[in-house]
Design an enzyme around this catalytic site. Structure first.
Site, PDB file in Angstrom:
ATOM      1  N   LYS A   1       0.833  -1.201   0.000  1.00  0.00           N
ATOM      2  CA  LYS A   1       0.000   0.000   0.000  1.00  0.00           C
ATOM      3  C   LYS A   1       0.871   1.256   0.000  1.00  0.00           C
ATOM      4  O   LYS A   1       0.693   2.159  -0.823  1.00  0.00           O
ATOM      5  CB  LYS A   1      -0.926   0.010   1.224  1.00  0.00           C
ATOM      6  CG  LYS A   1      -1.819  -1.223   1.375  1.00  0.00           C
ATOM      7  CD  LYS A   1      -2.808  -1.375   0.261  1.00  0.00           C
ATOM      8  CE  LYS A   1      -3.838  -2.470   0.546  1.00  0.00           C
ATOM      9  NZ  LYS A   1      -3.268  -3.825   0.665  1.00  0.00           N
TER      10      LYS A   1
ATOM     11  N   LYS B   1      -8.443   1.445   3.545  1.00  0.00           N
ATOM     12  CA  LYS B   1      -7.750   0.167   3.389  1.00  0.00           C
ATOM     13  C   LYS B   1      -6.829  -0.104   4.574  1.00  0.00           C
ATOM     14  O   LYS B   1      -6.070   0.789   4.987  1.00  0.00           O
ATOM     15  CB  LYS B   1      -6.859   0.164   2.136  1.00  0.00           C
ATOM     16  CG  LYS B   1      -7.531   0.424   0.825  1.00  0.00           C
ATOM     17  CD  LYS B   1      -6.470   0.446  -0.274  1.00  0.00           C
ATOM     18  CE  LYS B   1      -7.044   0.700  -1.642  1.00  0.00           C
ATOM     19  NZ  LYS B   1      -5.980   0.732  -2.679  1.00  0.00           N
TER      20      LYS B   1
ATOM     21  N   ARG C   1      -4.634  -5.188 -13.100  1.00  0.00           N
ATOM     22  CA  ARG C   1      -3.354  -5.725 -12.640  1.00  0.00           C
ATOM     23  C   ARG C   1      -2.377  -5.661 -13.816  1.00  0.00           C
ATOM     24  O   ARG C   1      -2.536  -6.366 -14.816  1.00  0.00           O
ATOM     25  CB  ARG C   1      -3.519  -7.152 -12.146  1.00  0.00           C
ATOM     26  CG  ARG C   1      -2.209  -7.900 -11.876  1.00  0.00           C
ATOM     27  CD  ARG C   1      -1.280  -7.229 -10.878  1.00  0.00           C
ATOM     28  NE  ARG C   1      -1.917  -6.936  -9.616  1.00  0.00           N
ATOM     29  CZ  ARG C   1      -2.036  -7.819  -8.615  1.00  0.00           C
ATOM     30  NH1 ARG C   1      -1.598  -9.051  -8.765  1.00  0.00           N
ATOM     31  NH2 ARG C   1      -2.602  -7.445  -7.486  1.00  0.00           N
TER      32      ARG C   1
ATOM     33  N   ARG D   1      -9.994  -6.423 -13.308  1.00  0.00           N
ATOM     34  CA  ARG D   1     -10.856  -7.186 -12.406  1.00  0.00           C
ATOM     35  C   ARG D   1     -12.111  -6.363 -12.135  1.00  0.00           C
ATOM     36  O   ARG D   1     -12.053  -5.342 -11.459  1.00  0.00           O
ATOM     37  CB  ARG D   1     -10.081  -7.531 -11.135  1.00  0.00           C
ATOM     38  CG  ARG D   1      -8.900  -8.472 -11.429  1.00  0.00           C
ATOM     39  CD  ARG D   1      -7.816  -8.418 -10.385  1.00  0.00           C
ATOM     40  NE  ARG D   1      -7.196  -7.116 -10.305  1.00  0.00           N
ATOM     41  CZ  ARG D   1      -6.312  -6.779  -9.363  1.00  0.00           C
ATOM     42  NH1 ARG D   1      -5.977  -7.664  -8.439  1.00  0.00           N
ATOM     43  NH2 ARG D   1      -5.789  -5.576  -9.352  1.00  0.00           N
TER      44      ARG D   1
ATOM     45  N   ARG E   1     -15.223  -3.500  -4.779  1.00  0.00           N
ATOM     46  CA  ARG E   1     -13.900  -4.130  -4.874  1.00  0.00           C
ATOM     47  C   ARG E   1     -13.839  -5.019  -6.113  1.00  0.00           C
ATOM     48  O   ARG E   1     -14.728  -5.833  -6.344  1.00  0.00           O
ATOM     49  CB  ARG E   1     -13.602  -4.971  -3.634  1.00  0.00           C
ATOM     50  CG  ARG E   1     -13.598  -4.176  -2.331  1.00  0.00           C
ATOM     51  CD  ARG E   1     -13.533  -5.100  -1.130  1.00  0.00           C
ATOM     52  NE  ARG E   1     -14.694  -5.975  -1.068  1.00  0.00           N
ATOM     53  CZ  ARG E   1     -14.820  -6.994  -0.225  1.00  0.00           C
ATOM     54  NH1 ARG E   1     -13.856  -7.264   0.626  1.00  0.00           N
ATOM     55  NH2 ARG E   1     -15.904  -7.739  -0.232  1.00  0.00           N
TER      56      ARG E   1
ATOM     57  N   ASP F   1      -1.439  -2.205  -9.370  1.00  0.00           N
ATOM     58  CA  ASP F   1      -2.879  -2.061  -9.462  1.00  0.00           C
ATOM     59  C   ASP F   1      -3.177  -0.650  -9.943  1.00  0.00           C
ATOM     60  O   ASP F   1      -2.703   0.334  -9.350  1.00  0.00           O
ATOM     61  CB  ASP F   1      -3.543  -2.310  -8.112  1.00  0.00           C
ATOM     62  CG  ASP F   1      -3.554  -3.796  -7.737  1.00  0.00           C
ATOM     63  OD1 ASP F   1      -3.218  -4.626  -8.604  1.00  0.00           O
ATOM     64  OD2 ASP F   1      -3.899  -4.103  -6.593  1.00  0.00           O
TER      65      ASP F   1
ATOM     66  N   GLU G   1      -1.820   0.462  -5.967  1.00  0.00           N
ATOM     67  CA  GLU G   1      -0.998  -0.442  -5.151  1.00  0.00           C
ATOM     68  C   GLU G   1       0.208  -0.914  -5.965  1.00  0.00           C
ATOM     69  O   GLU G   1       0.176  -0.930  -7.198  1.00  0.00           O
ATOM     70  CB  GLU G   1      -1.796  -1.666  -4.676  1.00  0.00           C
ATOM     71  CG  GLU G   1      -2.857  -1.372  -3.644  1.00  0.00           C
ATOM     72  CD  GLU G   1      -3.471  -2.635  -3.034  1.00  0.00           C
ATOM     73  OE1 GLU G   1      -2.850  -3.709  -3.114  1.00  0.00           O
ATOM     74  OE2 GLU G   1      -4.572  -2.525  -2.480  1.00  0.00           O
TER      75      GLU G   1
ATOM     76  N   ASN H   1       2.195  -4.352  -5.801  1.00  0.00           N
ATOM     77  CA  ASN H   1       2.221  -5.683  -5.203  1.00  0.00           C
ATOM     78  C   ASN H   1       3.544  -6.370  -5.497  1.00  0.00           C
ATOM     79  O   ASN H   1       3.922  -6.541  -6.660  1.00  0.00           O
ATOM     80  CB  ASN H   1       1.064  -6.518  -5.758  1.00  0.00           C
ATOM     81  CG  ASN H   1      -0.287  -5.962  -5.355  1.00  0.00           C
ATOM     82  OD1 ASN H   1      -0.796  -6.265  -4.287  1.00  0.00           O
ATOM     83  ND2 ASN H   1      -0.861  -5.116  -6.206  1.00  0.00           N
TER      84      ASN H   1
END
Length: 314
Positions: free
Chosen positions: A124, A159, A209, A224, A232, A272, A280, A282
């Site tokens: 994050k 978050k 992603r 997504r 979400r 993201d 984000e 990841n």
């Protein structure tokens, strides 16, 4: 080569979508020996970082997918590469694992992603390094800070800093009747910091992603799409994955971040992106290999293995 995967228990893999399985399958197809072990299998004895590793033979069966040979205790530098694929949460045991892996690096092991880079890039908080690409963002444990930010922006997403798969994420508006209870619970009465971001309406078109492999963006991403009534897009939260070519903005973000993150030892990163905004970074166990490959034809696991082989030989 002998490639060892530090992963969660193999019996829990959903092979039809698991990216670590896709990596293993690609490695085996190239003639590499695939080994696996878990965090609990590592230890330090007489200064050496050791792990009980099992050679994994793939069966080709979608359900009964592997045969494991008896465990052998090896020093981590005895294999050609350690691929760190332990899923979050990034708890104390995960932290300790990165320290052991870093000790193994000092003894000659090659670890991907690099343990120090895993510690330095909270998934994050890492976006704060790239303010030109992010939405208005607050990080705080204070009730008054969060309420002021919410009043300013009117619609926000809250978050936890250690979550994954969309867990613990709330969309909040100033008139939410549960606002006080949510803040008390999520901040644990002001003792736990959260990230709060302005809500991005572009989430309706998907939380993308974008994969970076060896510092370069893969040409397609996985959008997504949230299910009806949900904010979400995470697949774990019921989202639907739709592969799409990168937009110009996706590529701009990927090409800006890719070389910097790769130079720190992050061979694989999953960005993201919602609309034109980075949300984000990841690094622990990025996924979506199989979904992108199935829908685009891009051999994502092959790209990863090309990068891994090159990094091992560097």
């Amino acid at each position: 080569m002998r490639i060892a995967f530090l992963a969660d228990p193999l019996d829990g893999f959903k092979t039809y979508k698991d990216s670590t399985f896709a990596m293993m399958r690609e490695a085996a197809a190239r003639g590499h020996t695939v080994l696996a072990f878990e965090q609990r299998d590592m230890r330090v004895l007489d200064g050496r970082v050791l792990a009980d590793m099992r050679v994994i033979n793939l069966t080709g069966d979608a359900h009964d997918w592997y045969r494991a040979e008896p465990a052998t205790t090896l020093g981590l530098p005895e294999v050609d590469a350690i691929v760190m694929r332990k899923d979050p949460p990034f708890d104390s045991e995960y932290l300790y694992a990165t320290h052991l892996l870093e000790a193994a690096e000092r003894q000659g092991a090659k670890v991907f992603n690099k343990p120090r880079a895993l510690r330095d890039n909270n998934e994050k908080l890492a976006i704060l390094r790239f303010p030109q690409f992010i939405a208005p963002t607050l990080v705080s444990s204070r009730d008054d800070d969060i309420r002021a930010f919410l009043a300013e922006h009117g619609d926000v997403v809250l978050k936890p800093l250690d979550g994954m798969g969309g867990t613990g994420i709330f969309r909040l508006r100033p008139d939410d009747p549960n606002l006080g209870a949510i803040l008390e619970t999520q901040t644990r009465n002001g003792t736990v910091s959260l990230m709060v971001q302005r809500y991005l309406p572009a989430i309706k078109d998907g939380d993308k992603r974008v994969l970076l492999i060896g510092g370069k963006p893969v040409d397609w991403c996985l959008a997504r799409i949230p299910k009806a009534g949900e904010t979400r897009g995470n697949l774990a939260a019921g989202g639907t994955g739709v592969a799409r070519p990168l937009t110009a903005r996706d590529r701009e973000i990927g090409e800006a971040l890719g070389p910097l993150l790769a130079a720190e030892g992050l061979l694989l990163v999953g960005l993201d992106v919602i609309g034109d905004t980075l949300t984000e970074v990841n690094v622990t166990s990025p996924t979506c290999f199989q979904e992108i490959t199935a829908q685009s034809g891009i051999p994502v696991a092959g790209l990863f293995m090309d990068a891994l082989e090159a990094a091992i030989q560097a």
